[in-house]
Structures are given as C-alpha cells and as structure tokens.
Motif scaffolding. Structure first.
Motif, PDB file in Angstrom:
ATOM      1  N   SER A 156      12.968  11.955 -11.966  1.00 38.91           N
ATOM      2  CA  SER A 156      11.595  11.484 -11.747  1.00 38.91           C
ATOM      3  C   SER A 156      11.405  10.087 -12.322  1.00 38.91           C
ATOM      4  O   SER A 156      10.664   9.266 -11.755  1.00 38.91           O
ATOM      5  N   VAL A 157      12.073   9.808 -13.438  1.00 31.81           N
ATOM      6  CA  VAL A 157      12.002   8.462 -14.023  1.00 31.81           C
ATOM      7  C   VAL A 157      12.639   7.446 -13.082  1.00 31.81           C
ATOM      8  O   VAL A 157      12.137   6.331 -12.924  1.00 31.81           O
ATOM      9  N   ALA A 158      13.737   7.848 -12.428  1.00 36.63           N
ATOM     10  CA  ALA A 158      14.411   6.946 -11.491  1.00 36.63           C
ATOM     11  C   ALA A 158      13.503   6.603 -10.317  1.00 36.63           C
ATOM     12  O   ALA A 158      13.414   5.436  -9.904  1.00 36.63           O
ATOM     13  N   VAL A 159      12.815   7.608  -9.778  1.00 31.69           N
ATOM     14  CA  VAL A 159      11.907   7.363  -8.653  1.00 31.69           C
ATOM     15  C   VAL A 159      10.777   6.427  -9.080  1.00 31.69           C
ATOM     16  O   VAL A 159      10.424   5.488  -8.356  1.00 31.69           O
ATOM     17  N   MET A 160      10.219   6.689 -10.277  1.00 29.91           N
ATOM     18  CA  MET A 160       9.135   5.825 -10.748  1.00 29.91           C
ATOM     19  C   MET A 160       9.627   4.398 -10.978  1.00 29.91           C
ATOM     20  O   MET A 160       8.939   3.422 -10.622  1.00 29.91           O
ATOM     21  N   ALA A 161      10.824   4.255 -11.561  1.00 30.64           N
ATOM     22  CA  ALA A 161      11.361   2.922 -11.817  1.00 30.64           C
ATOM     23  C   ALA A 161      11.627   2.177 -10.510  1.00 30.64           C
ATOM     24  O   ALA A 161      11.324   0.979 -10.386  1.00 30.64           O
ATOM     25  N   ILE A 192       4.414   8.403 -10.888  1.00 31.04           N
ATOM     26  CA  ILE A 192       3.822   8.357 -12.228  1.00 31.04           C
ATOM     27  C   ILE A 192       3.236   9.713 -12.600  1.00 31.04           C
ATOM     28  O   ILE A 192       3.383  10.192 -13.737  1.00 31.04           O
ATOM     29  N   LYS A 193       2.587  10.354 -11.646  1.00 33.67           N
ATOM     30  CA  LYS A 193       2.029  11.678 -11.889  1.00 33.67           C
ATOM     31  C   LYS A 193       3.125  12.687 -12.237  1.00 33.67           C
ATOM     32  O   LYS A 193       2.963  13.514 -13.144  1.00 33.67           O
ATOM     33  N   LEU A 204       0.824  -1.210   0.000  1.00 31.13           N
ATOM     34  CA  LEU A 204       0.000   0.000   0.000  1.00 31.13           C
ATOM     35  C   LEU A 204       0.857   1.258   0.000  1.00 31.13           C
ATOM     36  O   LEU A 204       0.589   2.216  -0.743  1.00 31.13           O
ATOM     37  N   ILE A 205       1.902   1.276   0.824  1.00 35.08           N
ATOM     38  CA  ILE A 205       2.778   2.453   0.912  1.00 35.08           C
ATOM     39  C   ILE A 205       3.540   2.667  -0.391  1.00 35.08           C
ATOM     40  O   ILE A 205       3.574   3.774  -0.947  1.00 35.08           O
ATOM     41  N   GLU A 206       4.144   1.592  -0.893  1.00 34.25           N
ATOM     42  CA  GLU A 206       4.911   1.709  -2.134  1.00 34.25           C
ATOM     43  C   GLU A 206       3.995   2.026  -3.318  1.00 34.25           C
ATOM     44  O   GLU A 206       4.377   2.754  -4.241  1.00 34.25           O
ATOM     45  N   GLY A 207       2.784   1.462  -3.291  1.00 32.42           N
ATOM     46  CA  GLY A 207       1.831   1.749  -4.368  1.00 32.42           C
ATOM     47  C   GLY A 207       1.449   3.212  -4.411  1.00 32.42           C
ATOM     48  O   GLY A 207       1.360   3.823  -5.481  1.00 32.42           O
ATOM     49  N   ALA A 208       1.231   3.797  -3.225  1.00 32.68           N
ATOM     50  CA  ALA A 208       0.907   5.227  -3.172  1.00 32.68           C
ATOM     51  C   ALA A 208       2.068   6.062  -3.679  1.00 32.68           C
ATOM     52  O   ALA A 208       1.881   7.038  -4.428  1.00 32.68           O
ATOM     53  N   SER A 209       3.290   5.684  -3.293  1.00 36.11           N
ATOM     54  CA  SER A 209       4.475   6.402  -3.762  1.00 36.11           C
ATOM     55  C   SER A 209       4.620   6.270  -5.277  1.00 36.11           C
ATOM     56  O   SER A 209       4.997   7.231  -5.965  1.00 36.11           O
ATOM     57  N   LEU A 210       4.316   5.092  -5.813  1.00 34.62           N
ATOM     58  CA  LEU A 210       4.404   4.877  -7.256  1.00 34.62           C
ATOM     59  C   LEU A 210       3.422   5.764  -8.011  1.00 34.62           C
ATOM     60  O   LEU A 210       3.758   6.325  -9.065  1.00 34.62           O
ATOM     61  N   VAL A 249       6.060  11.998 -13.597  1.00 35.85           N
ATOM     62  CA  VAL A 249       6.581  11.671 -14.926  1.00 35.85           C
ATOM     63  C   VAL A 249       5.618  12.153 -16.012  1.00 35.85           C
ATOM     64  O   VAL A 249       6.046  12.696 -17.044  1.00 35.85           O
ATOM     65  N   LYS A 250       4.327  11.987 -15.807  1.00 33.54           N
ATOM     66  CA  LYS A 250       3.342  12.486 -16.771  1.00 33.54           C
ATOM     67  C   LYS A 250       3.446  14.002 -16.925  1.00 33.54           C
ATOM     68  O   LYS A 250       3.354  14.538 -18.036  1.00 33.54           O
ATOM     69  N   LYS A 251       3.643  14.694 -15.814  1.00 31.86           N
ATOM     70  CA  LYS A 251       3.789  16.150 -15.860  1.00 31.86           C
ATOM     71  C   LYS A 251       5.044  16.542 -16.637  1.00 31.86           C
ATOM     72  O   LYS A 251       5.014  17.470 -17.457  1.00 31.86           O
ATOM     73  N   GLY A 252       6.145  15.829 -16.397  1.00 24.57           N
ATOM     74  CA  GLY A 252       7.371  16.106 -17.129  1.00 24.57           C
ATOM     75  C   GLY A 252       7.222  15.830 -18.613  1.00 24.57           C
ATOM     76  O   GLY A 252       7.721  16.594 -19.453  1.00 24.57           O
ATOM     77  N   ALA A 253       6.526  14.752 -18.958  1.00 23.59           N
ATOM     78  CA  ALA A 253       6.300  14.419 -20.366  1.00 23.59           C
ATOM     79  C   ALA A 253       5.467  15.495 -21.059  1.00 23.59           C
ATOM     80  O   ALA A 253       5.757  15.897 -22.191  1.00 23.59           O
ATOM     81  N   ALA A 254       4.439  15.983 -20.361  1.00 15.95           N
ATOM     82  CA  ALA A 254       3.593  17.031 -20.944  1.00 15.95           C
ATOM     83  C   ALA A 254       4.380  18.319 -21.162  1.00 15.95           C
ATOM     84  O   ALA A 254       4.196  19.005 -22.171  1.00 15.95           O
ATOM     85  N   SER A 255       5.280  18.650 -20.233  1.00 14.76           N
ATOM     86  CA  SER A 255       6.056  19.887 -20.359  1.00 14.76           C
ATOM     87  C   SER A 255       7.024  19.837 -21.531  1.00 14.76           C
ATOM     88  O   SER A 255       7.395  20.869 -22.092  1.00 14.76           O
ATOM     89  N   GLU A 256       7.450  18.644 -21.937  1.00 11.47           N
ATOM     90  CA  GLU A 256       8.372  18.507 -23.057  1.00 11.47           C
ATOM     91  C   GLU A 256       7.675  18.062 -24.331  1.00 11.47           C
ATOM     92  O   GLU A 256       8.325  17.799 -25.349  1.00 11.47           O
TER      93      GLU A 256
END
Length: 313
Positions: A125-130, A99-100, A89-95, A102-109
């Motif tokens: 941000s990709v490292a944290v998501m991975a 993801i949010k 549950l904790i790791e899922g919330a962090s994930l 990374v999506k924001k970074g993708a939209a900005s570029e």
C-alpha cells in the motif's frame, strides 16, 4: 509529456505487478512453504520498484539530457495542458484512495501514518501511495515546465522538467527498494512488541532465564517468534502437583517404596516422569497462547527447553 507517458506506462505495469503479488501471497501454506507465501508480495513489490528505477527514472533522465541541446518549442501545447489536467484528476483520485489504505494499515498496527510509511509491515500500500504521489508531483512539474516554456519562449524548460521528473521517480524507487529489501531479508518485529513479549516471559514464575530470543516478519502484520527457555523445574513440578493432587502421588511413592523389589517404584517413577514432561508441554502451550494474545500478529511461536550446561549428560 514524453516523460509523463513513460511514467504512466511504468506506473500501470508496476501496479499490475503489485496486484499479482497480492494475489500470489494469499496462497495457503503447503509442504514446500509451511509458513505460507506472504513474502511473495515483497518480491513483486521489489521488482516493481526496480522497474520504476530503470524504466521510469532511467529512461526519463536519459531522454531529458538528450534533448537539452536540441529542444524545440512544443506544438499543440493546449492539448498537452488538457491531458495533464485530466491525468491530474485521475491520479489525484487514485492517490486519495491509496492514502486512505495507508491510514487504515497504520491504524491496524497502532502507528502514525508517518511511522507506517517507514516501518509498516505491508510495503504494498505504501508503494501504491508513493507511486501515485510521484505521479501527481510529476504532472505538476510537467505543467510547470510547459508554463515556463510558454511564458519565456525558451524550450529548455521542457527537458529540464523531464530530468526533474526522472530524479523524483529515482528517489521513490530507491525508497521502495529499501523497504522491500528489509522485508525480504527477515526484519525483526518492532522493539515495543518484542519488549512486551520478553517482559511477560521474564515475569512468569516458570521461566528461569531466556536465551536466543528472535523474531521475524513473515508477512504483512504476521510474525514468527522463537526463544530458548531455562524452565524452573521446582515451579513446574509444584504447578503440576497442584493440578493433579500431591496426596495421590505421595501415596503411590510410599506404597512402591515399601515393596521388596524396585519394579513398582521404577514404574511409578516412569509414570511420574512422563506426566512431568506432559506438564512441561502444557506450560509451553500456555506461554505460546499468552504471547499470541500480547501480539496477535505472532502466528508462529517456537519455544525450546534450554539446557543451561549446553551438554546433555
């Protein structure tokens, strides 16, 4: 469970390194680093990825192989299940948060999320998501291993799960090492953005030819662009005369030419030459400003006047 404990410790240490890298990269430019410290986040991201590979992957795989032939049924498996459930549950919330981001970074570029994961300019941000994705997957593998042990009564599924988790972490680490390696050695900007800049320069009347055009990522979303330009002298002078008035310069040259010595003429020519050089500087400033409008992430533009003959005479 020991594999997930090692994974959790590595995860915490690595994200602390990433946080330090983010903080350090925001320092203002100084005399020693005139382009700033943006790349420092890549350094700490690389160290973090190496930590995942050595501590998370290496230790987990070694532990798994050591226990393949000496494994035994785990005790208090219900407590282990509760720990895995809470961690999930904790790791899922962090994930989800990662993801949010990374999506924001993708939209900005202007990229899709998939393209941003592979080619985005901020690997942090990709490292944290991975890492969070690997953590959630690792917990699922640990849970499946415990279920297999409980169902079959065969303890070998426990170290096998540990080896699988270690290999998963190894693949994530190698991916992150490659991403940060490309950022540190000076990757060029995207082909699409580079082509837009080059097309603008080629279509500008004051540009005759382009030489040695280069670009480099100097930080997340920050770039440097350099080009040598063979300027069209006729167009440059025409633009200058249109701004200052042809008649005034023609009058000064006629009056100086009618003088009995060359002093007046040389003075007018010197003034004219100085103004033409300033006009060239104005054209360079205009081109730099337009380039930064086309790709706002280009923070530094270096334009040099190219000598077509390669030798000053």
């Amino acid at each position: 469970m020991l594999a997930e404990l090692v994974h959790s410790i590595a995860d915490f240490a690595n994200q602390a390194l990433l946080a330090y890298g983010l903080s350090s990269s925001r320092r203002a430019p100084d005399a020693m680093h005139p382009y700033g410290y943006s790349k420092e986040r890549f350094v700490w991201s690389l160290i973090s990825a190496v930590g995942i590979f050595c501590l998370g992957s290496g230790a987990t795989i070694v532990h798994g192989f050591q226990n393949l032939w000496s494994s035994h049924l785990p005790e208090n498996i219900h407590y282990a299940a509760l720990v895995i459930g809470g961690s999930f549950l904790i790791e899922g919330a962090s994930l989800l948060v990662a993801i949010k981001a990374v999506k924001k970074g993708a939209a900005s570029e202007g990229m899709t999320m998939w393209d941003y994961v592979w080619r985005g300019h901020d690997p942090t941000s990709v490292a944290v998501m991975a890492e969070d994705g690997a953590a959630v997957t690792g917990l699922a593998i640990a849970a499946a291993s415990l279920v297999a042990v409980q169902t079959t009564g065969n303890a070998i599924y426990d170290p096998v799960g540990s080896i699988i988790v270690g290999n998963l972490l190894g693949m994530v680490a190698i991916f992150l090492i490659q991403r940060n390696r490309h950022a540190l050695i000076g990757r060029a900007i995207d082909d699409y953005d580079m082509e837009r800049v080059l097309q603008f320069l080629k279509s500008d009347p004051v540009v005759d030819a382009l030489y040695d055009c280069k670009s480099e990522v100097i930080g997340p979303g920050f770039f440097r662009f350099k080009a040598e330009i063979d300027f069209n002298g006729v167009v440059l002078v025409q633009n200058y005369l249109e701004r200052t008035g042809r008649g005034e310069w023609a009058k000064q040259f006629r009056e100086a030419a009618m003088s009995k010595d060359d002093t007046a003429l040389l003075k007018v020519m010197a003034n004219y030459g100085e103004d033409v050089v300033e006009a060239l500087g104005s054209e360079v400033d205009r081109l730099e400003s337009e380039i930064q409008k086309i790709v706002p992430g280009i923070r530094h533009v270096d334009i040099e006047a190219h000598n077509p003959e390669g030798v000053f005479k």
